[in-house]
Design an enzyme around this catalytic site. Sequence first.
Site, PDB file in Angstrom:
ATOM      1  N   CYS A 140     -11.726  -0.703  -0.295  1.00 34.03           N
ATOM      2  CA  CYS A 140     -11.984  -0.344   1.104  1.00 34.03           C
ATOM      3  C   CYS A 140     -13.352  -0.817   1.616  1.00 34.03           C
ATOM      4  O   CYS A 140     -13.422  -1.504   2.620  1.00 34.03           O
ATOM      5  CB  CYS A 140     -11.805   1.149   1.295  1.00 34.03           C
ATOM      6  SG  CYS A 140     -10.114   1.651   0.915  1.00 34.03           S
ATOM      7  N   ASP A 153       2.748   6.862   2.199  1.00 26.27           N
ATOM      8  CA  ASP A 153       1.819   6.587   3.291  1.00 26.27           C
ATOM      9  C   ASP A 153       2.174   7.465   4.488  1.00 26.27           C
ATOM     10  O   ASP A 153       3.351   7.656   4.773  1.00 26.27           O
ATOM     11  CB  ASP A 153       1.969   5.106   3.671  1.00 26.27           C
ATOM     12  CG  ASP A 153       0.754   4.550   4.376  1.00 26.27           C
ATOM     13  OD1 ASP A 153       0.357   5.138   5.387  1.00 26.27           O
ATOM     14  OD2 ASP A 153       0.223   3.526   3.918  1.00 26.27           O
ATOM     15  N   VAL A 207      -8.710  -3.745  11.348  1.00 31.22           N
ATOM     16  CA  VAL A 207      -8.306  -2.352  11.587  1.00 31.22           C
ATOM     17  C   VAL A 207      -8.459  -1.631  10.258  1.00 31.22           C
ATOM     18  O   VAL A 207      -7.785  -1.973   9.283  1.00 31.22           O
ATOM     19  CB  VAL A 207      -6.844  -2.284  12.084  1.00 31.22           C
ATOM     20  CG1 VAL A 207      -6.410  -0.840  12.229  1.00 31.22           C
ATOM     21  CG2 VAL A 207      -6.687  -3.026  13.407  1.00 31.22           C
ATOM     22  N   SER A 217      -6.917  -8.441   7.381  1.00 34.41           N
ATOM     23  CA  SER A 217      -6.173  -7.353   6.754  1.00 34.41           C
ATOM     24  C   SER A 217      -5.048  -7.943   5.924  1.00 34.41           C
ATOM     25  O   SER A 217      -4.507  -8.994   6.256  1.00 34.41           O
ATOM     26  CB  SER A 217      -5.579  -6.435   7.833  1.00 34.41           C
ATOM     27  OG  SER A 217      -4.654  -5.543   7.266  1.00 34.41           O
ATOM     28  N   ARG A 221       0.335   7.105   7.615  1.00 39.61           N
ATOM     29  CA  ARG A 221      -0.572   6.655   8.663  1.00 39.61           C
ATOM     30  C   ARG A 221       0.056   6.332  10.011  1.00 39.61           C
ATOM     31  O   ARG A 221      -0.613   6.265  11.013  1.00 39.61           O
ATOM     32  CB  ARG A 221      -1.369   5.438   8.170  1.00 39.61           C
ATOM     33  CG  ARG A 221      -2.467   5.836   7.243  1.00 39.61           C
ATOM     34  CD  ARG A 221      -3.193   4.641   6.716  1.00 39.61           C
ATOM     35  NE  ARG A 221      -2.400   3.899   5.734  1.00 39.61           N
ATOM     36  CZ  ARG A 221      -2.864   2.858   5.058  1.00 39.61           C
ATOM     37  NH1 ARG A 221      -4.077   2.415   5.275  1.00 39.61           N
ATOM     38  NH2 ARG A 221      -2.110   2.249   4.157  1.00 39.61           N
TER      39      ARG A 221
HETATM   40 ZN   LIG Z   1     -10.259   3.242  -0.593  1.00 40.22          ZN
END
Ligand SMILES: [Zn+2]
Length: 448
Positions: free
Chosen positions: A290, A359, A273, A383, A361
């Site tokens: 990332c 955060d 994810v 993850s 999200r």
């Molecule tokens: Zn990043």
Amino acid sequence: MIRAYFNLPNWFSPKFGKYSWILQGVIMQNSKIVSKQKHIVLTSHPGGLASKPLSVHWGESEPSKRGPIIGTLTNPAHRNVIGTHSGSYSVYRALAVASGALQASHRADLTNTSPVVAIGPHPSWADANKIVALDPFGAMVGEAYADLYKQGYDIRPTIAITQAHINMPELQDAIAKGRLLVDGRIVKSGGSLVVTKIAIDPVWYLPGLAKRLKVGESDLRRALFQQTGGMYPELVTRPDLQVFLPPIGGITVYLLGDVAAITEPNRKLAVRVHDECNGSDVFGSDICTCRPYLVHGLEVCVQTAQEGGAGILVYFRKEGRALGEVTKFLVYNARKRQEGGDRADAYFSRTECVAGVQDMRFQELMPDVLHWLGITQIDRFVSMSDMKYNAIVNSGIKVINRIAIPEELIPADAQVEIAAKQAAGYYTEGSAPDAVTLTQIKGRNLVS
Ligand SMILES: [Zn+2]
């Protein structure tokens, strides 16, 4: 006359020469557009329209009983949701209509747009608590509501399923090093991957969303109304409308291998994810992990698919922990310019200083797409995020193995991020750095 009608301030007087003429030109164009539309229909109160729209019964297993999601603006009397289709792109549609490039009355011709593979229906589709952030029937509206479409209802899919080849240069490296095999089926020669691509627009069932976030529905509606600058008055005036199409980015699913393997218990499933990070994912910025993690996730998905299972990479448009790229770049500057330079021990606090939170999200909504795909067990979860892991497990999906990013894939400048995350409790196969080590892990200077 035009000036008087629009009540313009004095500084738009003719003495400002060409600027005034340009402005008057714009206004004259606009007045032409305004004149096309005779009146504005306010839908901000129930019963404001002559006929009642088709109702939505979220969680019903039959699409006909659940009712279609009608968010188009071609016939206001048919609308049964707040907001409109295409997420954030609805604003560009407004520009296209305003400029005259698009007819506001355009109704999509959906010939040949149906999904290339069928997903579901799965038992989770009929659970009003399992899926609250997308429409489980979003891909099949063409068949499920064909009769209503013929009657003139403008029902649009919120999910599209197609097939594609994708290729990232790192995959060729993985082939060269023997980690990936060219099988001609999932991996083509040259490193192209054969994928099923699924685009999903957000569709929020507000009572379910409030429950998920553990807040009252009216508090949620009020915050959504206020924090969008009052963009959707129906949020506070129309409790009868329970579905909201928010103006935010959607989700893309990249599926590798056989769709049937997702739900078969004896076939393995890998899932990554991934939340959008444009700087790294697309442009290879080295401040974070990332893109390396994205490619690593794809690699594990391919390996699992080649073993007879399936791999799923879910890509969420939640740039910079859903804080946006402007906030993200401000944080980068704040991190690099702070006393002592960019340090792992101050990684999270810099974000909090700028954004107010670390955060934004809300991973609580993330598992919906996994339930839509019919997932009940993940064999390889690629993850390190505890927030993602907890959200998935708490939603009832079993996770067998967690897979961290291999050390050799972490860029030097991203050591700050990875160490801070490990110390904060993110999953790691080694040991997390202690407080002293954390102060010693430094990033590059801002300008170098
Ligand atoms: Zn990043």
